[in-house]
Design an enzyme around this catalytic site. Structure first.
Site, mmCIF file in Angstrom:
data_model
loop_
_atom_site.group_PDB
_atom_site.id
_atom_site.type_symbol
_atom_site.label_atom_id
_atom_site.label_comp_id
_atom_site.label_asym_id
_atom_site.label_seq_id
_atom_site.Cartn_x
_atom_site.Cartn_y
_atom_site.Cartn_z
ATOM 1 N N ASP A 78 42.218 -38.112 -8.233
ATOM 2 C CA ASP A 78 41.210 -38.464 -9.234
ATOM 3 C C ASP A 78 40.088 -39.282 -8.604
ATOM 4 O O ASP A 78 39.925 -40.482 -8.850
ATOM 5 C CB ASP A 78 41.833 -39.189 -10.429
ATOM 6 C CG ASP A 78 42.450 -38.231 -11.426
ATOM 7 O OD1 ASP A 78 42.429 -37.008 -11.186
ATOM 8 O OD2 ASP A 78 42.977 -38.699 -12.462
ATOM 9 N N ARG A 82 34.180 -40.118 -15.007
ATOM 10 C CA ARG A 82 34.165 -41.433 -15.647
ATOM 11 C C ARG A 82 33.198 -42.398 -14.989
ATOM 12 O O ARG A 82 32.281 -42.897 -15.620
ATOM 13 C CB ARG A 82 35.573 -42.026 -15.762
ATOM 14 C CG ARG A 82 36.479 -41.174 -16.639
ATOM 15 C CD ARG A 82 37.822 -41.813 -16.912
ATOM 16 N NE ARG A 82 38.579 -40.921 -17.780
ATOM 17 C CZ ARG A 82 39.879 -40.711 -17.715
ATOM 18 N NH1 ARG A 82 40.616 -41.375 -16.816
ATOM 19 N NH2 ARG A 82 40.476 -39.875 -18.540
ATOM 20 N N HIS A 112 41.806 -34.298 -12.430
ATOM 21 C CA HIS A 112 40.343 -34.236 -12.517
ATOM 22 C C HIS A 112 39.752 -33.460 -11.337
ATOM 23 O O HIS A 112 38.818 -32.667 -11.514
ATOM 24 C CB HIS A 112 39.766 -35.645 -12.575
ATOM 25 C CG HIS A 112 39.986 -36.331 -13.880
ATOM 26 N ND1 HIS A 112 38.987 -36.501 -14.823
ATOM 27 C CD2 HIS A 112 41.100 -36.902 -14.408
ATOM 28 C CE1 HIS A 112 39.482 -37.139 -15.878
ATOM 29 N NE2 HIS A 112 40.763 -37.391 -15.646
ATOM 30 N N ARG A 276 52.773 -36.393 -18.265
ATOM 31 C CA ARG A 276 52.939 -37.814 -18.653
ATOM 32 C C ARG A 276 54.430 -38.162 -18.674
ATOM 33 O O ARG A 276 55.004 -38.513 -17.664
ATOM 34 C CB ARG A 276 52.277 -38.072 -20.014
ATOM 35 C CG ARG A 276 50.768 -37.881 -20.018
ATOM 36 C CD ARG A 276 50.026 -38.913 -19.197
ATOM 37 N NE ARG A 276 48.580 -38.696 -19.224
ATOM 38 C CZ ARG A 276 47.705 -39.407 -18.523
ATOM 39 N NH1 ARG A 276 48.128 -40.379 -17.726
ATOM 40 N NH2 ARG A 276 46.413 -39.140 -18.591
#
Length: 340
Positions: A78, A82, A112, A276
């Site tokens: 990642d 953002r 991502h 998750r």
């Protein structure tokens, strides 16, 4: 298993940690032995170049130069979205091997980065001959709400690339308490960092070839043999497995590793990159072995025995990017005020 002093779970700004004493300079068994190899795992960066630069400076300050310059550095994925500076973050990472030629650098793909790679067309084709389009069907009920990308090249784009460049209709992310930045992936700032509007196919030309190669070359899993970790009994020699989100419980680990190493793209969602609850713990078949499983992704700093989750920042502007150094279990953050 570690004592409770070696277990912590940190979320947000409330954190209480008891960190083991840093001992790289003095191996616990015999001070005349060579230092254990320094292995540093760096959590999610999410487009924050200043945080990455400050963290790297702090790591250089924290460790003996000879030891640091020969370290294994594992980035947990990642790198984009953002934050405002994805392009600069990738430039920094791409330059590391030439700046630190004696270090070993491992760049894991995060969910991502996988989606970014899908959009710019550098994912490997499915090995079973099935079109990426087949993967849309499982999640097509979300297409309207997430505003999947329908511009140039979408016809055979992996699902996550379409979601990444889409325009989500719901403006507020209730789970994070902030507004979405363009798409479900908060990809708007990544487009902006390359000088194009969010969702524009112009990004395909704006992303330099070395950035595309970086995204294509990221690995989905990394195994590292003979990584040392220190507990109350001294130095232990372990194997380390790194995956952005983790390994799935209840599934054969060997089969998972083969799948991840092969980069099988026929599935619409890679659980080891984006899961998750299913990837939170160490799979039971690994718990009887001294195997470290390290990840980022979860927006938390969580250390429980040999399960290391290093993502204190979670892509939030006001939270730090963290790293953990082995064998000492020393935590270093971009916000630390360290002096030589």
């Amino acid at each position: 298993m570690y004592s409770k002093a070696f277990s912590l779970s940190i979320e947000g700004q409330n954190r209480t940690t008891t960190e083991p004493k840093m001992t790289e300079a003095e191996p616990s068994n015999n001070s005349t032995l060579a230092k254990p190899r320094l292995v540093i795992c760096i959590g999610d960066i999410h487009g924050y170049i200043t945080k990455l630069q400050n963290l790297w400076s702090n790591l250089e300050t924290q460790f003996d130069p000879q030891h640091f310059n020969a370290a294994t550095i594992i980035f947990l994925g990642d790198y984009c979205d953002r934050g405002p500076d994805t392009k600069k973050v990738l430039d920094f990472l791409i330059d590391l091997p030439s700046r630190y030629p004696n270090q070993k650098h491992v760049f894991l793909s995060g969910n991502h980065d996988f989606a970014f790679a899908a959009f710019v067309g550098v994912l490997p084709e499915p090995q079973n001959g099935v079109s990426f389009k087949e993967g849309w069907k499982e999640y097509e009920e979300s297409e309207d709400r997430e505003g999947w990308y329908k511009g140039d090249g979408y016809e055979n784009m992996h699902l996550q690339g379409r979601r990444w460049a889409g325009h989500i209709k719901v403006r507020f992310n209730t789970s994070k308490g902030i507004e979405y930045k363009g798409s479900i992936y908060d990809a708007g700032p990544t487009f902006t960092s390359y000088g194009v509007p969010h969702g524009s196919s112009d990004l395909l030309k704006a992303v330099p070839d070395d950035h595309k190669k970086f995204l294509a070359d990221t690995v989905w899993v990394h195994e590292e043999d003979d990584v040392c970790i220190e507990d109350e009994e001294g130095i232990r020699h372990c194997k380390l497995i790194a995956a952005h989100a983790g390994l799935e419980e209840g599934k054969n680990v060997g089969e998972q590793l083969r799948f991840l190493k092969a980069k099988e793209t026929h599935v619409p969602k890679i659980e080891a990159l984006s899961g998750r609850k299913t990837v939170w713990d160490i799979p039971k078949e690994l718990t009887e072995k001294p195997i470290i499983v390290v990840s980022g992704h979860h927006g938390k700093l969580h250390i429980d025995g040999l399960r290391l989750i290093i993502d204190e920042g979670g892509g939030f502007e006001n939270k730090p990017v963290a790293a953990i150094a082995l064998p000492s279990m020393k935590l270093v953050r971009d916000t630390d005020n360290l002096t030589k």
